[in-house]
Scaffold this motif. Structure first.
Motif, PDB file in Angstrom:
ATOM      1  N   LYS A  87     -16.801 -79.494  -7.454  1.00 52.34           N
ATOM      2  CA  LYS A  87     -17.672 -78.896  -8.470  1.00 52.34           C
ATOM      3  C   LYS A  87     -18.816 -78.080  -7.849  1.00 52.34           C
ATOM      4  O   LYS A  87     -19.424 -77.254  -8.497  1.00 52.34           O
ATOM      5  CB  LYS A  87     -18.209 -79.975  -9.414  1.00 52.34           C
ATOM      6  CG  LYS A  87     -19.096 -81.014  -8.756  1.00 52.34           C
ATOM      7  CD  LYS A  87     -19.567 -82.010  -9.791  1.00 52.34           C
ATOM      8  CE  LYS A  87     -20.231 -83.232  -9.204  1.00 52.34           C
ATOM      9  NZ  LYS A  87     -21.161 -83.060  -8.132  1.00 52.34           N
ATOM     10  N   ASN A  88     -19.112 -78.331  -6.578  1.00 55.61           N
ATOM     11  CA  ASN A  88     -20.209 -77.614  -5.937  1.00 55.61           C
ATOM     12  C   ASN A  88     -19.798 -76.263  -5.355  1.00 55.61           C
ATOM     13  O   ASN A  88     -20.645 -75.468  -4.972  1.00 55.61           O
ATOM     14  CB  ASN A  88     -20.792 -78.453  -4.785  1.00 55.61           C
ATOM     15  CG  ASN A  88     -21.465 -79.716  -5.303  1.00 55.61           C
ATOM     16  OD1 ASN A  88     -21.969 -79.728  -6.420  1.00 55.61           O
ATOM     17  ND2 ASN A  88     -21.445 -80.762  -4.494  1.00 55.61           N
ATOM     18  N   SER A  89     -18.475 -76.030  -5.276  1.00 57.05           N
ATOM     19  CA  SER A  89     -18.028 -74.874  -4.501  1.00 57.05           C
ATOM     20  C   SER A  89     -18.419 -73.538  -5.128  1.00 57.05           C
ATOM     21  O   SER A  89     -18.384 -72.516  -4.454  1.00 57.05           O
ATOM     22  CB  SER A  89     -16.528 -74.937  -4.246  1.00 57.05           C
ATOM     23  OG  SER A  89     -15.854 -74.948  -5.473  1.00 57.05           O
ATOM     24  N   ASN A  90     -18.767 -73.524  -6.419  1.00 57.11           N
ATOM     25  CA  ASN A  90     -19.211 -72.252  -6.996  1.00 57.11           C
ATOM     26  C   ASN A  90     -20.733 -72.102  -6.969  1.00 57.11           C
ATOM     27  O   ASN A  90     -21.281 -71.182  -7.535  1.00 57.11           O
ATOM     28  CB  ASN A  90     -18.662 -72.068  -8.418  1.00 57.11           C
ATOM     29  CG  ASN A  90     -19.052 -73.223  -9.315  1.00 57.11           C
ATOM     30  OD1 ASN A  90     -19.727 -74.140  -8.859  1.00 57.11           O
ATOM     31  ND2 ASN A  90     -18.648 -73.173 -10.574  1.00 57.11           N
ATOM     32  N   LYS A  91     -21.404 -73.014  -6.284  1.00 54.32           N
ATOM     33  CA  LYS A  91     -22.872 -72.917  -6.152  1.00 54.32           C
ATOM     34  C   LYS A  91     -23.214 -72.358  -4.767  1.00 54.32           C
ATOM     35  O   LYS A  91     -22.741 -72.860  -3.743  1.00 54.32           O
ATOM     36  CB  LYS A  91     -23.515 -74.302  -6.285  1.00 54.32           C
ATOM     37  CG  LYS A  91     -23.495 -74.891  -7.680  1.00 54.32           C
ATOM     38  CD  LYS A  91     -24.879 -74.747  -8.289  1.00 54.32           C
ATOM     39  CE  LYS A  91     -25.069 -75.412  -9.633  1.00 54.32           C
ATOM     40  NZ  LYS A  91     -23.979 -75.420 -10.553  1.00 54.32           N
ATOM     41  N   LYS A  92     -24.049 -71.334  -4.794  1.00 56.60           N
ATOM     42  CA  LYS A  92     -24.401 -70.682  -3.531  1.00 56.60           C
ATOM     43  C   LYS A  92     -25.822 -71.096  -3.123  1.00 56.60           C
ATOM     44  O   LYS A  92     -26.760 -70.951  -3.892  1.00 56.60           O
ATOM     45  CB  LYS A  92     -24.343 -69.171  -3.766  1.00 56.60           C
ATOM     46  CG  LYS A  92     -24.622 -68.329  -2.571  1.00 56.60           C
ATOM     47  CD  LYS A  92     -24.352 -66.870  -2.935  1.00 56.60           C
ATOM     48  CE  LYS A  92     -24.921 -65.933  -1.892  1.00 56.60           C
ATOM     49  NZ  LYS A  92     -24.753 -64.528  -2.283  1.00 56.60           N
ATOM     50  N   ILE A  93     -25.940 -71.627  -1.929  1.00 53.48           N
ATOM     51  CA  ILE A  93     -27.252 -72.061  -1.446  1.00 53.48           C
ATOM     52  C   ILE A  93     -27.653 -71.240  -0.222  1.00 53.48           C
ATOM     53  O   ILE A  93     -26.870 -71.095   0.721  1.00 53.48           O
ATOM     54  CB  ILE A  93     -27.262 -73.568  -1.104  1.00 53.48           C
ATOM     55  CG1 ILE A  93     -26.861 -74.372  -2.352  1.00 53.48           C
ATOM     56  CG2 ILE A  93     -28.643 -73.994  -0.590  1.00 53.48           C
ATOM     57  CD1 ILE A  93     -27.032 -75.847  -2.244  1.00 53.48           C
ATOM     58  N   ALA A  94     -28.872 -70.704  -0.268  1.00 50.88           N
ATOM     59  CA  ALA A  94     -29.386 -69.949   0.883  1.00 50.88           C
ATOM     60  C   ALA A  94     -30.308 -70.857   1.679  1.00 50.88           C
ATOM     61  O   ALA A  94     -31.253 -71.423   1.135  1.00 50.88           O
ATOM     62  CB  ALA A  94     -30.142 -68.720   0.401  1.00 50.88           C
ATOM     63  N   VAL A  95     -30.009 -71.003   2.954  1.00 48.84           N
ATOM     64  CA  VAL A  95     -30.881 -71.770   3.855  1.00 48.84           C
ATOM     65  C   VAL A  95     -31.562 -70.747   4.768  1.00 48.84           C
ATOM     66  O   VAL A  95     -30.882 -70.007   5.482  1.00 48.84           O
ATOM     67  CB  VAL A  95     -30.069 -72.796   4.685  1.00 48.84           C
ATOM     68  CG1 VAL A  95     -30.968 -73.511   5.680  1.00 48.84           C
ATOM     69  CG2 VAL A  95     -29.363 -73.796   3.772  1.00 48.84           C
ATOM     70  N   VAL A  96     -32.881 -70.689   4.718  1.00 52.81           N
ATOM     71  CA  VAL A  96     -33.607 -69.695   5.520  1.00 52.81           C
ATOM     72  C   VAL A  96     -34.123 -70.367   6.797  1.00 52.81           C
ATOM     73  O   VAL A  96     -34.918 -71.300   6.739  1.00 52.81           O
ATOM     74  CB  VAL A  96     -34.778 -69.086   4.719  1.00 52.81           C
ATOM     75  CG1 VAL A  96     -35.515 -68.034   5.553  1.00 52.81           C
ATOM     76  CG2 VAL A  96     -34.272 -68.465   3.414  1.00 52.81           C
ATOM     77  N   GLY A  97     -33.645 -69.896   7.927  1.00 52.84           N
ATOM     78  CA  GLY A  97     -34.026 -70.467   9.219  1.00 52.84           C
ATOM     79  C   GLY A  97     -32.898 -71.320   9.772  1.00 52.84           C
ATOM     80  O   GLY A  97     -32.491 -72.301   9.146  1.00 52.84           O
ATOM     81  N   ALA A  98     -32.392 -70.906  10.932  1.00 49.50           N
ATOM     82  CA  ALA A  98     -31.285 -71.666  11.539  1.00 49.50           C
ATOM     83  C   ALA A  98     -31.772 -72.374  12.791  1.00 49.50           C
ATOM     84  O   ALA A  98     -31.134 -72.332  13.849  1.00 49.50           O
ATOM     85  CB  ALA A  98     -30.115 -70.737  11.852  1.00 49.50           C
ATOM     86  N   GLY A  99     -32.932 -73.023  12.671  1.00 48.66           N
ATOM     87  CA  GLY A  99     -33.427 -73.859  13.761  1.00 48.66           C
ATOM     88  C   GLY A  99     -32.773 -75.231  13.655  1.00 48.66           C
ATOM     89  O   GLY A  99     -31.658 -75.378  13.142  1.00 48.66           O
TER      90      GLY A  99
END
Ligand SMILES: Cc1cc2nc3c(=O)[nH]c(=O)nc-3n(C[C@H](O)[C@H](O)[C@H](O)COP(=O)(O)OP(=O)(O)OC[C@H]3O[C@@H](n4cnc5c(N)ncnc54)[C@H](O)[C@@H]3O)c2cc1C
Length: 238
Positions: free
Chosen positions: A6-18
């Motif tokens: 059910k989560n696969s159509n939700k897009k999450i942006a994570v800012v910062g790849a530390g």
């Protein structure tokens, strides 16, 4: 690895790849979200010298627990960790005393910050639902609508992106936090401690002998900013 759910159509942006962003991306990917990880710097795995802090991390059970959930604890601790059983205190009179980290002989581990970050990026990349965008500096974000503006630091062009949720993992000078401060009911304070730190790298002798690190009284007295520097943490990398 990540299954359609059910989560696969939700897009999450994570800012910062530390450290935090890399791990966060793995956690979200495991839950099936479509994750976009945006990082200001280029890919550190391809860099000779990584800008920013290089001081090793002292990893305790807290960090290990986070890594364990994405299957990285063993790899990082067993293959790379240097056990640290005690902290050595160098007094001004030249005497030394060790303060153990644990009375039952347990220890924390020194691990390279860059190494942990690289392993996390590689792990995140294993998930087909993680997309990493290097050289993307967040310059603005509309948090109500999760619309973001980035500067592509290679092409120097502005890039617009949107998501269902934005998670700020962009470190101590977070731009996402700056935007949050413009909203109501958001409280923030920052305090600087009066100590500083110095990172020293003392390599072994050509014969492979490990040198003792001696912080002499003279050294402290001669340092131009010695008065400001009330504590010096000495880290010996081998
Ligand atoms: C001297 C020192 C020693 C420390 N020692 C330890 C220790 O021994 N053990 C321990 O557990 N913790 C230690 N810490 C704390 C640890 O470093 C931090 O908790 C950790 O780095 C936080 O990770 P982070 O991912 O939030 O931030 P960072 O590691 O700073 O990563 C932030 C990332 O966001 C990126 N970024 C920044 N701005 C933007 C933008 N506008 N757009 C896109 N990307 C952006 C940066 O390039 C970076 O990759 C230490 C900290 C310091 C200062």
């Amino acid at each position: 690895m990540a299954t359609k759910n059910k989560n696969s159509n939700k897009k999450i942006a994570v800012v910062g790849a530390g450290l935090v962003g890399g791990l966060e991306a793995c956690y979200l990917a495991k839950r099936g979200y479509e994750v976009h990880l945006y990082e200001y710097r280029g890919d550190i795995r391809a860099m000779e010298h990584v800008p920013g802090r290089s001081i090793n991390l002292a990893m305790s059970i807290r960090g290990r627990t986070g890594l364990k959930a994405v299957g990285l604890e063993e790899k990082i601790i067993q293959e790379h960790g240097i056990p640290m059983r005690a902290r050595m205190i160098h007094d001004l009179d030249g005497s030394t005393r060790a303060i153990p980290y644990n009375k039952d002989g347990k220890c924390i581990y020194s691990v390279g910050r860059r190494y942990v970050n690289e392993v996390l990026l590689s792990k995140a990349e294993e998930f087909p639902n993680v997309h990493i965008h290097f050289n993307h500096k967040l310059t603005g974000v509309d948090l109500d609508n999760a619309n973001m503006t980035f500067l592509d630091t290679v092409s120097n062009e502005e890039v617009k992106a949107s998501a269902d949720l934005v998670i700020g993992c962009d470190g101590a000078y977070s731009n996402v936090r700056k935007q949050m401060l413009k909203r109501n009911w958001f409280n923030y304070s920052q305090q600087y401690i009066e100590h500083a730190y110095m990172e020293l790298c003392i390599p072994p002798t050509p014969d492979g002998e490990i040198l003792d690190c001696i912080m002499s009284q003279k050294h402290n007295a001669d340092s131009s900013d010695a008065k400001k520097r009330k504590a010096i943490i000495v880290e010996v990398k081998l």
